[in-house]
Design a protein around this motif. Structure first.
Motif, PDB file in Angstrom:
ATOM      1  N   MET A 155       0.798  -1.219   0.000  1.00 25.73           N
ATOM      2  CA  MET A 155       0.000   0.000   0.000  1.00 25.73           C
ATOM      3  C   MET A 155       0.834   1.274   0.000  1.00 25.73           C
ATOM      4  O   MET A 155       0.277   2.362  -0.130  1.00 25.73           O
ATOM      5  CB  MET A 155      -0.940  -0.001   1.206  1.00 25.73           C
ATOM      6  N   LEU A 156       2.144   1.194   0.155  1.00 22.93           N
ATOM      7  CA  LEU A 156       2.959   2.402   0.106  1.00 22.93           C
ATOM      8  C   LEU A 156       2.904   3.016  -1.295  1.00 22.93           C
ATOM      9  O   LEU A 156       3.066   2.303  -2.290  1.00 22.93           O
ATOM     10  CB  LEU A 156       4.413   2.074   0.467  1.00 22.93           C
ATOM     11  N   PRO A 157       2.712   4.321  -1.415  1.00 21.02           N
ATOM     12  CA  PRO A 157       2.590   4.942  -2.739  1.00 21.02           C
ATOM     13  C   PRO A 157       3.807   4.731  -3.633  1.00 21.02           C
ATOM     14  O   PRO A 157       3.663   4.568  -4.848  1.00 21.02           O
ATOM     15  CB  PRO A 157       2.387   6.432  -2.416  1.00 21.02           C
ATOM     16  N   TRP A 158       4.999   4.745  -3.049  1.00 24.93           N
ATOM     17  CA  TRP A 158       6.226   4.555  -3.826  1.00 24.93           C
ATOM     18  C   TRP A 158       6.851   3.199  -3.515  1.00 24.93           C
ATOM     19  O   TRP A 158       8.070   3.056  -3.438  1.00 24.93           O
ATOM     20  CB  TRP A 158       7.185   5.714  -3.562  1.00 24.93           C
ATOM     21  N   PHE A 159       5.989   2.205  -3.387  1.00 28.60           N
ATOM     22  CA  PHE A 159       6.425   0.850  -3.054  1.00 28.60           C
ATOM     23  C   PHE A 159       7.483   0.361  -4.036  1.00 28.60           C
ATOM     24  O   PHE A 159       8.543  -0.145  -3.645  1.00 28.60           O
ATOM     25  CB  PHE A 159       5.205  -0.079  -3.053  1.00 28.60           C
ATOM     26  N   ASN A 160       7.217   0.506  -5.337  1.00 30.09           N
ATOM     27  CA  ASN A 160       8.154  -0.009  -6.337  1.00 30.09           C
ATOM     28  C   ASN A 160       9.501   0.705  -6.277  1.00 30.09           C
ATOM     29  O   ASN A 160      10.552   0.103  -6.500  1.00 30.09           O
ATOM     30  CB  ASN A 160       7.558   0.108  -7.743  1.00 30.09           C
ATOM     31  N   ALA A 161       9.477   1.999  -5.972  1.00 34.23           N
ATOM     32  CA  ALA A 161      10.732   2.738  -5.843  1.00 34.23           C
ATOM     33  C   ALA A 161      11.538   2.224  -4.654  1.00 34.23           C
ATOM     34  O   ALA A 161      12.769   2.104  -4.728  1.00 34.23           O
ATOM     35  CB  ALA A 161      10.448   4.226  -5.686  1.00 34.23           C
ATOM     36  N   HIS A 162      10.857   1.911  -3.540  1.00 31.20           N
ATOM     37  CA  HIS A 162      11.554   1.362  -2.372  1.00 31.20           C
ATOM     38  C   HIS A 162      12.165  -0.004  -2.703  1.00 31.20           C
ATOM     39  O   HIS A 162      13.279  -0.307  -2.277  1.00 31.20           O
ATOM     40  CB  HIS A 162      10.584   1.230  -1.200  1.00 31.20           C
ATOM     41  N   VAL A 163      11.429  -0.812  -3.442  1.00 34.37           N
ATOM     42  CA  VAL A 163      11.948  -2.126  -3.841  1.00 34.37           C
ATOM     43  C   VAL A 163      13.200  -1.959  -4.695  1.00 34.37           C
ATOM     44  O   VAL A 163      14.226  -2.613  -4.461  1.00 34.37           O
ATOM     45  CB  VAL A 163      10.871  -2.920  -4.605  1.00 34.37           C
ATOM     46  N   GLU A 164      13.132  -1.090  -5.701  1.00 36.68           N
ATOM     47  CA  GLU A 164      14.289  -0.884  -6.566  1.00 36.68           C
ATOM     48  C   GLU A 164      15.488  -0.366  -5.777  1.00 36.68           C
ATOM     49  O   GLU A 164      16.634  -0.789  -6.017  1.00 36.68           O
ATOM     50  CB  GLU A 164      13.937   0.097  -7.689  1.00 36.68           C
ATOM     51  N   GLU A 165      15.236   0.522  -4.829  1.00 37.95           N
ATOM     52  CA  GLU A 165      16.333   1.050  -4.023  1.00 37.95           C
ATOM     53  C   GLU A 165      16.983  -0.060  -3.194  1.00 37.95           C
ATOM     54  O   GLU A 165      18.216  -0.127  -3.086  1.00 37.95           O
ATOM     55  CB  GLU A 165      15.825   2.152  -3.103  1.00 37.95           C
TER      56      GLU A 165
END
Length: 328
Positions: free
Chosen positions: A264-274
């Motif tokens: 549910m985090l809005p920038w979930f995919n960005a956190h994963v990539e980081e």
């Protein structure tokens, strides 16, 4: 073929949900997943050994290893890992502005033998010059009174340990200034960023720097099997290990899904990539060899803090069947 019925006490993490919902079934085992918060699971397993298999505090497991009956055998599955710089809280009037200010202070923790405080004390000692016997440690319930150590411990005389009163809680004592600092696994209810603050307010940057310097993503919990269950059916160790790893692989695959947000985090995919960029695609490894260095540091900390009479070796911790796998 008759399948062995086993109970598993564990929280419903994303990396174990396929075991909970039946997408992954351990070979030869009917697993009854009992979903509980970690404090309940740990208490019931350590005190009463209620489950066949359980998520367990890494520190409690190591303490139990030195008991006469050595009640548990671990497999190298680590359902909880956590960078803990964010988990050190201070009273704003205590004069604790940097780690070395903790020396001589009253430092609260729910249980001295908890895994999170073991990591925190070790990191403060090794990286910030705060001797593990520098503060006075004050133990008891964080939000409700009368919490006690799950497993009995005996510390060397150079460690100062005090119990709080029967009506006190550490969260309130921190806000009132009756303790100077608090290290724990859960954020205290009295944290407001003003009266009760973090020692490291920029903890994300600090924790990333710690990872870059050490390569350690601290292990909090391990999966433990009751020894009598393991001794009667030694094959369950490897079959459970394989099932946990399969469940985790499904979680990894979900993290890589970009068509829709898996969390549910809005920038979930960005956190994963980081996380992948910083720590690699298997940033939460299972197995002994990939975790040997991290485990060795924890076991050293555990001994230095008086919790184990000698430094336990990594190869003493786990069911030997889980160290190697059959290959063709």
């Amino acid at each position: 073929m008759t399948r062995l019925s086993m109970t598993l006490g564990c929280w419903d993490y994303d990396r174990v949900q396929p075991l909970m919902d039946g997408r992954v079934r351990p070979d030869g085992i009917d697993l009854r997943f009992l979903n509980m918060i970690v404090e309940e699971t740990f208490f019931r397993m350590a005190k009463f050994r209620e489950f066949d298999v359980s998520e367990m505090s890494m520190s409690s497991f190591v303490v139990s290893h030195f008991k006469q009956d050595r009640p548990f055998v671990a497999i190298p599955v680590f359902p909880s890992r956590f960078f803990r710089h964010s988990c050190i809280y201070v009273n704003a009037d205590a004069g604790v502005n940097e780690p070395k200010d903790l020396i001589g202070k009253r430092f609260g923790c729910p249980e001295y033998q908890m895994t999170a405080p073991v990591w925190i004390r070790g990191i403060l000692s090794e990286h910030y010059g705060v001797p593990v016997d520098g503060p006075t440690y004050v133990t008891g319930g964080e939000e409700t009174p009368n919490r006690e150590e799950k497993i009995s411990i005996e510390l060397p005389d150079n460690f100062r340990l005090e119990r709080i009163g029967p009506e006190d809680t550490l969260a309130q004592m921190l806000a009132d200034g009756r303790i100077d600092a608090f290290h724990t696994a859960r954020k205290p209810s009295t944290y407001d960023g003003v009266r009760v603050k973090r020692l490291f307010p920029n903890y994300v940057e600090v924790e990333k720097a710690y990872w870059r310097d050490t390569g350690i993503f601290p292990i909090m919990h391990v999966i433990a099997i009751r020894r009598e269950v393991y001794e009667q059916n030694r094959w369950v160790a490897m079959n459970l290990f394989k099932a946990f790893r399969e469940a985790q692989n499904l979680c990894y695959a979900g993290l890589k899904e970009t068509a829709a947000l898996k969390g549910m985090l809005p920038w979930f995919n960005a956190h994963v990539e980081e996380a992948f960029d910083l720590m690699g695609e298997d940033f939460w490894p299972y197995g002994v060899e990939k975790n040997r260095a991290t485990l060795d540091v924890f076991l050293r900390y555990h001994h230095e803090q008086g919790l184990s009479p000698r430094k336990l070796e990594v190869d003493e911790m786990f069911a030997p069947e889980t160290y190697e796998e059959f290959v063709i």
